[in-house]
Design a protein around this motif. Structure first.
Motif, PDB file in Angstrom:
ATOM      1  N   LEU A  34      -2.751   7.798 -89.703  1.00 51.72           N
ATOM      2  CA  LEU A  34      -3.030   7.048 -90.933  1.00 51.72           C
ATOM      3  C   LEU A  34      -1.764   6.761 -91.729  1.00 51.72           C
ATOM      4  CD1 LEU A  34      -6.258   8.944 -91.987  1.00 51.72           C
ATOM      5  CD2 LEU A  34      -6.123   6.573 -91.195  1.00 51.72           C
ATOM      6  N   ALA A  35      -1.844   5.701 -92.515  1.00 54.94           N
ATOM      7  CA  ALA A  35      -0.704   5.261 -93.326  1.00 54.94           C
ATOM      8  C   ALA A  35      -1.117   5.191 -94.794  1.00 54.94           C
ATOM      9  CB  ALA A  35      -0.256   3.879 -92.850  1.00 54.94           C
ATOM     10  N   THR A  36      -0.121   5.166 -95.656  1.00 55.48           N
ATOM     11  CA  THR A  36      -0.380   5.034 -97.095  1.00 55.48           C
ATOM     12  C   THR A  36       0.264   3.739 -97.603  1.00 55.48           C
ATOM     13  OG1 THR A  36       1.537   6.414 -97.419  1.00 55.48           O
ATOM     14  CG2 THR A  36      -0.606   7.511 -97.531  1.00 55.48           C
ATOM     15  N   GLY A  37       0.380   3.605 -98.912  1.00 52.67           N
ATOM     16  CA  GLY A  37       0.909   2.368 -99.491  1.00 52.67           C
ATOM     17  C   GLY A  37      -0.258   1.501 -99.945  1.00 52.67           C
ATOM     18  N   SER A  38       0.053   0.379-100.574  1.00 51.43           N
ATOM     19  CA  SER A  38      -1.041  -0.471-101.086  1.00 51.43           C
ATOM     20  C   SER A  38      -1.720  -1.250 -99.952  1.00 51.43           C
ATOM     21  CB  SER A  38      -0.489  -1.439-102.135  1.00 51.43           C
ATOM     22  OG  SER A  38       0.596  -2.163-101.570  1.00 51.43           O
ATOM     23  N   THR A  39      -0.986  -1.524 -98.873  1.00 49.51           N
ATOM     24  CA  THR A  39      -1.525  -2.386 -97.811  1.00 49.51           C
ATOM     25  C   THR A  39      -2.839  -1.862 -97.206  1.00 49.51           C
ATOM     26  OG1 THR A  39       0.768  -2.951 -97.322  1.00 49.51           O
ATOM     27  CG2 THR A  39      -0.888  -3.694 -95.742  1.00 49.51           C
ATOM     28  N   PRO A  40      -2.927  -0.573 -96.813  1.00 48.80           N
ATOM     29  CA  PRO A  40      -4.167  -0.153 -96.134  1.00 48.80           C
ATOM     30  C   PRO A  40      -5.374   0.095 -97.044  1.00 48.80           C
ATOM     31  CG  PRO A  40      -2.565   1.648 -96.110  1.00 48.80           C
ATOM     32  CD  PRO A  40      -1.905   0.492 -96.786  1.00 48.80           C
ATOM     33  N   ILE A  41      -5.210  -0.067 -98.368  1.00 51.41           N
ATOM     34  CA  ILE A  41      -6.332   0.260 -99.269  1.00 51.41           C
ATOM     35  C   ILE A  41      -7.584  -0.562 -98.919  1.00 51.41           C
ATOM     36  CG2 ILE A  41      -7.133   0.124-101.678  1.00 51.41           C
ATOM     37  CD1 ILE A  41      -4.349   1.054-102.553  1.00 51.41           C
ATOM     38  N   GLY A  42      -7.411  -1.859 -98.667  1.00 54.41           N
ATOM     39  CA  GLY A  42      -8.555  -2.717 -98.332  1.00 54.41           C
ATOM     40  C   GLY A  42      -9.203  -2.306 -97.013  1.00 54.41           C
ATOM     41  N   THR A  43      -8.381  -1.868 -96.067  1.00 54.13           N
ATOM     42  CA  THR A  43      -8.902  -1.404 -94.773  1.00 54.13           C
ATOM     43  C   THR A  43      -9.746  -0.142 -94.988  1.00 54.13           C
ATOM     44  OG1 THR A  43      -6.932  -2.279 -93.693  1.00 54.13           O
ATOM     45  CG2 THR A  43      -8.221  -0.673 -92.446  1.00 54.13           C
ATOM     46  N   TYR A  44      -9.230   0.768 -95.819  1.00 51.92           N
ATOM     47  CA  TYR A  44      -9.981   2.003 -96.093  1.00 51.92           C
ATOM     48  C   TYR A  44     -11.293   1.681 -96.822  1.00 51.92           C
ATOM     49  CZ  TYR A  44      -5.687   4.408 -94.679  1.00 51.92           C
ATOM     50  OH  TYR A  44      -4.606   4.859 -93.962  1.00 51.92           O
ATOM     51  N   GLN A  45     -11.239   0.726 -97.753  1.00 51.26           N
ATOM     52  CA  GLN A  45     -12.479   0.373 -98.467  1.00 51.26           C
ATOM     53  C   GLN A  45     -13.521  -0.161 -97.496  1.00 51.26           C
ATOM     54  OE1 GLN A  45     -10.944  -2.285-101.466  1.00 51.26           O
ATOM     55  NE2 GLN A  45     -10.514  -0.598-102.886  1.00 51.26           N
TER      56      GLN A  45
END
Ligand code: GLP
Length: 271
Positions: A34-45
């Motif tokens: 898994l990765a962090t940062g703003s980019t994956p937030i939509g994927t996690y949602q």
């Protein structure tokens, strides 16, 4: 490389979540990087939505996060008012919303007293899990994966790294937004999986959005393979590679028409 260019962030996130969900369904004890940062937030949602509405089951999924700032809090049971750890980020954005088991989550220990030993242990744990089946990746503004800053060996393993000025500047906003932390108080060091660790993953999925990443995306995918842009090592990966971009991030690619054509053919022929 399977390079998919979609219109916007929403579509990119949905597409990436569908790839992850496909793996989770086909192998319930799947090992997900898994990765962090703003980019994956939509994927996690989107993954959270799939869990809630479609019963996507994470009960046997095991996860390994790419990196963590050194010296920040990590105890998931605590409250996190001033804690900008990636452990907290993962808890808030994904883990607390799905049925993953605490013992299946691995995030580098930011408070370890023996960082070298810890890094070796982390590598061993990945091996014991059978290796990472799919590593989700963002892209740092200076072309990094995890915190593999320019100059990191393309064969590097999990270790302590020093952050560049650009990364501190890029990431300061997310620190500051959540807590009243001065730029100087940001951790300048981190634990990060190495480029070599990432290349060992059986499959990689890199997601990038936004015009401000367009130049670095072009360098990473179409430029020379170099330790100055550590994510350019994606060109060396021997397993399944998916790169999912929004149109803005893809806007400086030389061969975007070709990538779009290939993606269309893949869809048409189911390959
Ligand atoms: C941090 C993380 C990277 C991430 C990068 C990009 O530096 N360590 O894993 O890819 O931020 O962040 P953003 O998605 O907010 O642009």
């Amino acid at each position: 490389m399977n390079i998919v260019i979609l219109e916007n962030y929403r579509q990119m996130s949905k597409y990436a979540a569908e790839i992850i969900a496909g793996y989770v369904k086909s192998k319930p004890d799947f090992v997900l990087g898994l990765a962090t940062g703003s980019t994956p937030i939509g994927t996690y949602q989107e993954l959270v939505r799939m869990h809630r509405e479609e019963g996507l089951d994470f009960s046997r999924v095991r996860t390994f996060n790419l990196d963590e700032y050194l010296g920040v809090g990590i105890d998931m049971e605590k409250t996190y008012d001033m804690d900008q750890s990636y452990a907290r980020f993962m808890h808030e954005e994904l883990f607390k919303h799905i049925n993953i088991k605490r013992e299946n989550i691995h995030i580098p220990d930011a408070q370890t007293k023996e960082p070298k030993k810890f890094c070796m242990w982390y590598e061993e744990e990945i091996k014991k899990a059978g290796g990472i089946d799919l590593q989700l990746l963002g892209l740092g503004g200076d072309g990094h994966w995890g915190f593999n800053e320019p100059g990191s060996s393309l064969g590097s393993r999990t270790r302590i790294v020093a952050l560049t000025k650009q990364t501190l500047d890029d990431n300061y906003k997310s620190f500051y937004k959540k807590a009243n932390i001065e730029r100087d108080q940001m951790p300048h060091f981190a634990i990060s999986m190495g480029v070599g660790t990432i290349l060992d993953a059986k499959n990689v999925l890199m997601i990038v959005n936004g015009y401000k990443k367009a130049d670095i995306v072009a360098k990473c995918l179409e430029g020379p393979i170099t330790s100055q842009v550590t994510a350019s090592a994606i060109q060396l990966h021997s397993g399944g590679i998916s790169v999912v971009l929004d149109a803005a991030a893809a806007s400086k690619l030389m061969h975007s028409d070709h990538y779009k054509h290939v993606a269309k053919m893949r869809f048409q022929y189911g390959i």
